[in-house]
Enzyme design. Structure first.
Site, mmCIF file in Angstrom:
data_model
loop_
_atom_site.group_PDB
_atom_site.id
_atom_site.type_symbol
_atom_site.label_atom_id
_atom_site.label_comp_id
_atom_site.label_asym_id
_atom_site.label_seq_id
_atom_site.Cartn_x
_atom_site.Cartn_y
_atom_site.Cartn_z
ATOM 1 N N ASP A 167 4.915 -12.688 37.533
ATOM 2 C CA ASP A 167 4.395 -12.168 36.278
ATOM 3 C C ASP A 167 4.951 -12.968 35.107
ATOM 4 O O ASP A 167 6.044 -13.552 35.196
ATOM 5 C CB ASP A 167 4.780 -10.699 36.101
ATOM 6 N N LYS A 168 4.239 -12.954 34.004
ATOM 7 C CA LYS A 168 4.658 -13.705 32.820
ATOM 8 C C LYS A 168 6.108 -13.406 32.453
ATOM 9 O O LYS A 168 6.894 -14.318 32.173
ATOM 10 C CB LYS A 168 3.738 -13.357 31.647
#
Length: 340
Positions: A167-168
């Protein structure tokens, strides 16, 4: 995750380019015709899946839209059915117009923390905040753009060699293939669960239950909020089985540090499973985790990655130290972490 990726040409490019998979491209200011022959490896594959591999710059959903719009011809005839089975040697012509998505596959000179490198693969330590792959809202400045900018060879590998994602706002280790053979091998290894991935998570509340516990709960799209994932009952909602093992490393009345071992790789798996046992991650607002300990992003870090080298057969193991924000949060709660 297959197909031979090429970049969308700049406006100054020659009007014709030959991609590494033999797909010929004819371009004007608005229109591109992509021509390719279906290779033997895609024989009897669904048409939409075959297109996703032959034209990797575009998402499968976008290519399905092109099918519906009559922009795909198979052996000279319009093709509309995504589930149609292609045959080796079939001729495919796709009519496309430039989009942000296609233009996102551009090299950018961005810093990368490379932990290991050889002729077949890279291991990188991704910082929090770096998006892995271009997507709506993040068409540039991604790990993919950085990989393309770092090594021209990455342009010949689908998705610049990215075989899994973080995930970012999750930091930590990722393995990236540098050629097609390594990529295919790594994809197979991940599917066979032969790549070990462990994370450190800082979560709310004093740890409950045994110090070691396993959560086996299917994950699917949250039926009440389509922007989230959730633990679901497969008898009632679509989803996939998922398993995460947890081990308490340190704890207080307010928070706990947990080692998480993935056995499957579902979207937001650790975040969903931790929330399901009433331990949402610190600062993970999407799954109920409030801000705390000065954390401004979900407190999750991929600290260990282990696998057998896909070419040499050597056992590989890598560790990434806790980033500064998570160390600061541990200090805030007086939690001790022994990196060994």
């Amino acid at each position: 995750m297959a197909g031979d990726g090429v970049l969308w040409p700049d406006e100054e490019s020659e009007p014709q380019d030959l991609a590494s998979d033999g797909a010929e491209r004819r371009i004007d200011s608005e229109l591109e015709l992509r021509q390719a022959a279906v290779p033997a490896t895609l024989h009897q594959e669904r048409l939409d899946k075959a297109l996703a591999q032959l034209v990797p710059e575009f998402s499968r959903s976008y290519l399905q839209q092109l099918l519906a719009q009559g922009c795909v011809r198979l052996n000279g005839q319009p093709a509309h059915k995504p589930a149609h089975r292609v045959r080796a040697g079939d001729s495919v012509v796709v009519e496309m117009r430039p989009t942000q998505q296609s233009q996102a596959f551009r090299p950018e000179q961005l810093p990368l923390d490379v932990v290991y490198e050889d002729a077949q693969l890279l291991v990188v330590n991704k910082p929090a905040g770096l998006v892995v792959h271009p997507a709506p809202g993040n068409w540039s400045g991604t790990l993919l753009n950085a990989l393309l900018g770092r090594d021209a060879q990455a342009q010949q590998v689908p998705r610049a060699g990215i075989v899994h994602r973080l995930d970012k706002d999750t930091s930590g280790l990722m393995v990236v293939a540098r050629n097609r053979a390594a990529m295919d091998a790594l994809v197979r290894m991940i599917a066979a669960r032969e790549v070990s991935r462990q994370y450190l998570a800082l979560a709310w509340r004093e740890w409950s239950g045994p110090a070691q516990r396993s959560v086996q709960a299917a994950i699917g799209r949250d039926p009440r909020n389509r922007l989230r994932m959730a633990v679901v009952d497969l008898a009632q909602h679509p989803g996939k089985p998922a398993r995460t093992d947890f081990e308490l490393l340190a704890g207080s009345e307010a928070a706990c540090l947990v080692r998480c071992t993935l056995h499957t790789g579902r979207t937001h798996q650790i975040r969903v499973h931790m929330a399901s046992i009433r331990h949402p991650l610190v600062a993970d607002a999407l799954y109920g985790g409030e801000l705390g300990g000065a954390m401004q992003r979900q407190a999750l870090h991929a600290f260990r990655l282990a696998f057998t080298h896909p070419v040499t057969g050597q056992a590989m193991e890598f560790h990434a130290p806790l980033p500064a924000d998570m160390r600061q949060a541990l200090d805030f709660w007086g939690l001790q972490y022994n990196a060994r």
